[in-house]
Structures are given as structure tokens and as C-alpha cells.
Design an enzyme around this catalytic site. Structure first.
Site, mmCIF file in Angstrom:
data_model
loop_
_atom_site.group_PDB
_atom_site.id
_atom_site.type_symbol
_atom_site.label_atom_id
_atom_site.label_comp_id
_atom_site.label_asym_id
_atom_site.label_seq_id
_atom_site.Cartn_x
_atom_site.Cartn_y
_atom_site.Cartn_z
ATOM 1 N N ASP A 77 1.647 -6.728 -9.319
ATOM 2 C CA ASP A 77 0.286 -6.411 -9.760
ATOM 3 C C ASP A 77 0.054 -4.909 -9.833
ATOM 4 O O ASP A 77 -1.072 -4.449 -9.806
ATOM 5 C CB ASP A 77 -0.755 -7.073 -8.848
ATOM 6 C CG ASP A 77 -0.658 -6.589 -7.403
ATOM 7 O OD1 ASP A 77 0.282 -5.839 -7.066
ATOM 8 O OD2 ASP A 77 -1.552 -6.964 -6.611
ATOM 9 N N LYS A 130 -3.013 -2.015 5.963
ATOM 10 C CA LYS A 130 -4.462 -2.248 5.964
ATOM 11 C C LYS A 130 -5.152 -1.709 7.225
ATOM 12 O O LYS A 130 -5.737 -2.487 8.018
ATOM 13 C CB LYS A 130 -4.771 -3.743 5.798
ATOM 14 C CG LYS A 130 -4.001 -4.403 4.660
ATOM 15 C CD LYS A 130 -4.862 -4.756 3.496
ATOM 16 C CE LYS A 130 -4.138 -5.018 2.213
ATOM 17 N NZ LYS A 130 -2.974 -5.863 2.140
ATOM 18 N N ASP A 184 -3.143 -0.722 -8.881
ATOM 19 C CA ASP A 184 -2.991 -2.113 -8.451
ATOM 20 C C ASP A 184 -4.146 -2.877 -9.090
ATOM 21 O O ASP A 184 -5.305 -2.555 -8.847
ATOM 22 C CB ASP A 184 -3.067 -2.143 -6.912
ATOM 23 C CG ASP A 184 -3.111 -3.556 -6.336
ATOM 24 O OD1 ASP A 184 -3.509 -4.502 -7.029
ATOM 25 O OD2 ASP A 184 -2.752 -3.702 -5.151
HETATM 26 N N1 GDD Z 1 6.432 -14.797 -4.484
HETATM 27 C C1 GDD Z 1 5.420 -14.448 -3.696
HETATM 28 N N2 GDD Z 1 5.145 -15.206 -2.584
HETATM 29 N N3 GDD Z 1 4.689 -13.354 -4.001
HETATM 30 C C2 GDD Z 1 3.672 -13.030 -3.176
HETATM 31 C C3 GDD Z 1 3.341 -13.770 -2.020
HETATM 32 C C4 GDD Z 1 4.130 -14.939 -1.721
HETATM 33 O O1 GDD Z 1 3.920 -15.664 -0.739
HETATM 34 N N4 GDD Z 1 2.279 -13.180 -1.427
HETATM 35 C C5 GDD Z 1 1.969 -12.095 -2.178
HETATM 36 N N5 GDD Z 1 2.795 -12.010 -3.241
HETATM 37 C C6 GDD Z 1 2.817 -10.978 -4.296
HETATM 38 C C7 GDD Z 1 1.457 -10.794 -4.953
HETATM 39 O O2 GDD Z 1 1.351 -11.664 -6.071
HETATM 40 C C8 GDD Z 1 1.507 -9.331 -5.359
HETATM 41 O O3 GDD Z 1 2.147 -9.139 -6.609
HETATM 42 C C9 GDD Z 1 2.402 -8.690 -4.294
HETATM 43 O O4 GDD Z 1 3.113 -9.762 -3.671
HETATM 44 C C10 GDD Z 1 1.600 -7.928 -3.229
HETATM 45 O O5 GDD Z 1 0.628 -8.808 -2.689
HETATM 46 P P1 GDD Z 1 -0.926 -8.423 -2.696
HETATM 47 O O6 GDD Z 1 -1.655 -9.584 -2.114
HETATM 48 O O7 GDD Z 1 -1.342 -7.915 -4.033
HETATM 49 O O8 GDD Z 1 -0.933 -7.265 -1.619
HETATM 50 P P2 GDD Z 1 -1.941 -6.045 -1.503
HETATM 51 O O9 GDD Z 1 -2.304 -5.490 -2.820
HETATM 52 O O10 GDD Z 1 -3.051 -6.459 -0.595
HETATM 53 O O11 GDD Z 1 -1.043 -4.983 -0.677
HETATM 54 C C11 GDD Z 1 0.278 -4.675 -1.104
HETATM 55 O O12 GDD Z 1 0.270 -3.772 -2.198
HETATM 56 C C12 GDD Z 1 -0.279 -2.473 -1.898
HETATM 57 C C13 GDD Z 1 -0.157 -1.629 -3.161
HETATM 58 O O13 GDD Z 1 -0.872 -2.204 -4.195
HETATM 59 C C14 GDD Z 1 1.050 -4.092 0.090
HETATM 60 O O14 GDD Z 1 2.396 -3.989 -0.300
HETATM 61 C C15 GDD Z 1 0.487 -2.736 0.497
HETATM 62 O O15 GDD Z 1 1.280 -2.158 1.512
HETATM 63 C C16 GDD Z 1 0.480 -1.808 -0.729
HETATM 64 O O16 GDD Z 1 -0.123 -0.542 -0.385
HETATM 65 MG MG MG Z 2 -2.059 -6.057 -4.789
#
Ligand code: GDD
Ligand code: MG
Length: 289
Positions: free
Chosen positions: A100, A151, A209
Site C-alpha cells: 500500500d 506505532k 501509504d
Molecule cells: N499477506 C498479508 N497477510 N499481508 C498483510 C497482512 C497479512 O496477514 N497484514 C497486513 N498485510 C499487508 C497490508 O495489506 C499492507 O500492504 C502491509 O502488509 C502493511 O500493513 P498495514 O496494515 O498497511 O500496516 P501499517 O500501514 O499500519 O504499518 C506498516 O507500514 C508503515 C508504512 O506505511 C508498518 O510496516 C509500519 O512500520 C510502517 O511505518
Molecule cells: Mg499501510
């Protein structure tokens, strides 16, 4: 080089859109998000893209077909579990990308940085004002990560450089990820690698993001051509005022309507006299957010 793209999250913050369309398929400037991301990866020499899927993989597969490889999780395995599940068979250095994030990161430079330091895992960094919805990363002068806090509570973060969601990974890192249960790479794996081969590299380019309503709208406005984008199958009445917006397929904007800094999703109708500003409009003609 191989990239594993994490594309299995439910996209809860983008509901109700993600009830029907998985986050990687949501349109950004009238093209599925994943098309933009894959173009960026390919431009940096990624020749195999393995999609770690979970939620609604069929929509992704129907669009990309044999262009990508798909690994579907039996149940959500979390970010770490998804990486392990998709990459278990790999024996070479690989890239992981959150599915994303849209960026112009110099991935080739990140891979060089990783190799120069003989790192086990290297994270791309990005500066933000409020790190509370990201992973905060603190590094030493040589790029070694000295702290990783996912977070942090608002106002408590030790730094404002965050994990930008692109990693270079050595296959032995997968040994740190237990099988058979959900594992978060951010909460459970990065802390184990602090002081043990985890590095991070700063980048100041474009980064977004798309995972929240505000950032989804912003990404669309950033990716449309200057002035706006109207799909050829949409009908914008000459008496309508549409500026700086993305108008999707089969939309209709009637005479006297005003649309600015907005996204009209496929089939949306803006009736005469209506004003739409800073909004994402759904196909039912009502604002999604
Ligand atoms: N296959 C799979 N399975 N993908 C997953 C799963 C799962 O169980 N859970 C989450 N994802 C994918 C989401 O679809 C997304 O593309 C990515 O992993 C990160 O998950 P998010 O839920 O979007 O996390 P976030 O945005 O809160 O935080 C993450 O991204 C930030 C940067 O945008 C973390 O990596 C943070 O440390 C980072 O700063
Ligand atoms: Mg994200």
C-alpha cells in the site's frame, strides 16, 4: 531480483471501499494501485513479483493473471508470517514491499547499501511529521538500527524517521519467524534484529501509504496529470466545473455541478447544482468519505 509484495491486509481503514475491492486494486488516478507499484519495482530490476495474498485474492489474480505469482495464506499470518510463507523457498537476497506504499525510492541504491554493509535486513526510511501511525526507526551514523518502535503513542516517539515499508532481506532472517501462527515483522522480528544485522537507509523522495481515506485521496491527486484526469468513458457536461480531480470510468457530471480536488469512482454521478470538494465519491453518487 525477487520482490514479495504484502497484499493480504483487509484494508480496514479504507472501508467500505475494501469490502468489495482489496486495497491493492483500489484505483489511483484510474489505475489499480498495484500497477503503479509494480512499474516502480520493475524499473529497479525486479523480474519476479510474488504477491503474498490473503484477503480477496481473486480480484487481484483476475486483473494481473500470469504477470505475477500468488501465494495465498490459509489464514492471515501477519506481515512477518506472510513474508515467511511467501519466501520460505528462496535462497537469495530478496525485496519485500508493503502493498500500500507508492514511492519513487531508489531501490537499486537500497540494495547496494544493504550489500555494502553485509546487512541481514535493510529498511528504507522516510521522514514524517507525526510518526504515531508508523514504525519509528533510530539509526547510528553507519545506518545500523539502534531502536525500532512500532506505532508509538503520539508525542512519545524518539525520532521522526519511519519505516517506509520497503525492505531488503537475507533468507536466514526467515529462521526468526515462527511457523503456524500470525507474526508481525514490526512488533516481533525487527526488535530481534536490532544490533544483529538490521540497517536502515534514508530517502527523501516521494512516498505515500494509501491506507487511510485522507492519504488515498491525496495519492490520487498526486498521481493525476496536472489539471486533472477524466476517463474517456466518463461524461462531463460542458456546463460543469471540474478542476484538479480524478473522474473515473462511466461517471457523469451534470451541468452546473462543481467538482474540485476530488475522486469520482467508477460510475459516480454528480447531479446539477451539486458541489463536491475534497471528497471521494462512490458509484452510488454519495461521498464515501
Ligand atoms: N499477506 C498479508 N497477510 N499481508 C498483510 C497482512 C497479512 O496477514 N497484514 C497486513 N498485510 C499487508 C497490508 O495489506 C499492507 O500492504 C502491509 O502488509 C502493511 O500493513 P498495514 O496494515 O498497511 O500496516 P501499517 O500501514 O499500519 O504499518 C506498516 O507500514 C508503515 C508504512 O506505511 C508498518 O510496516 C509500519 O512500520 C510502517 O511505518
Ligand atoms: Mg499501510
Amino acid at each position: 531480483m525477487i520482490a514479495v509484495v504484502l497484499a493480504g491486509g483487509e484494508g480496514t481503514r479504507l472501508r467500505p471501499l475494501t469490502h468489495t475491492t482489496p486495497k491493492p486494486m483500489l484505483p489511483i488516478a484510474n489505475r489499480p494501485f498495484l500497477e503503479h507499484q509494480i512499474a516502480h519495482l520493475r524499473a529497479h530490476g525486479i523480474d519476479r513479483v510474488v504477491l503474498a495474498c490473503g484477503y480477496r485474492p481473486d480480484a487481484i489474480r483476475a486483473h494481473f493473471g500470469a504477470e505475477l505469482e500468488y501465494v495465498v495464506e490459509p489464514q492471515p499470518l501477519g506481515t512477518g508470517g506472510a513474508i515467511a510463507h511467501a519466501a520460505r523457498a528462496l535462497s537469495e537476497t530478496f525485496v519485500v514491499a508493503n502493498g500500500d506504499v507508492i514511492t519513487d525510492l531508489d531501490l537499486s541504491a537500497l540494495v547496494r547499501f544493504h550489500r555494502d554493509r553485509e546487512a541481514r535486513m535493510t529498511l528504507a526510511l522516510h521522514p514524517v511529521d507525526d510518526p504515531s501511525r508508523y514504525g519509528v526507526v533510530v539509526t547510528a551514523a553507519d545506518g545500523a538500527v539502534t531502536a525500532f518502535v512500532e506505532k508509538p503513542a503520539p508525542g512519545t516517539a524518539p525520532a521522526v524517521t519511519i519505516n517506509a515499508g520497503t525492505y531488503v532481506v537475507e533468507p536466514d532472517v526467515l529462521d526468526l519467524i515462527p511457523e503456524g501462527r500470525a507474526v508481525s515483522v514490526e512488533y516481533e522480528v525487527f526488535p530481534l534484529l536490532v544490533g544483529a544485522g538490521l540497517y536502515a537507509h534514508s530517502s527523501n523522495g516521494y512516498w505515500r501509504d494509501i491506507g487511510t481515506p485522507e492519504s488515498y485521496l491525496a495519492a490520487n491527486l498526486e498521481w493525476m496529470p496536472a489539471g486533472g484526469l477524466v476517463d474517456p468513458s466518463a461524461h462531463v457536461d460542458p456546463g460543469a466545473d471540474v478542476t484538479g480531480s480524478v473522474v473515473g470510468p462511466r461517471c457523469r457530471v451534470e451541468a452546473g455541478a462543481r467538482v474540485s480536488r476530488s475522486v469520482l469512482l467508477e460510475g459516480a454521478v454528480v447531479t446539477a447544482g451539486r458541489t463536491v470538494e475534497n471528497r471521494v465519491m462512490g458509484s452510488d453518487g454519495e461521498p464515501v468519505w
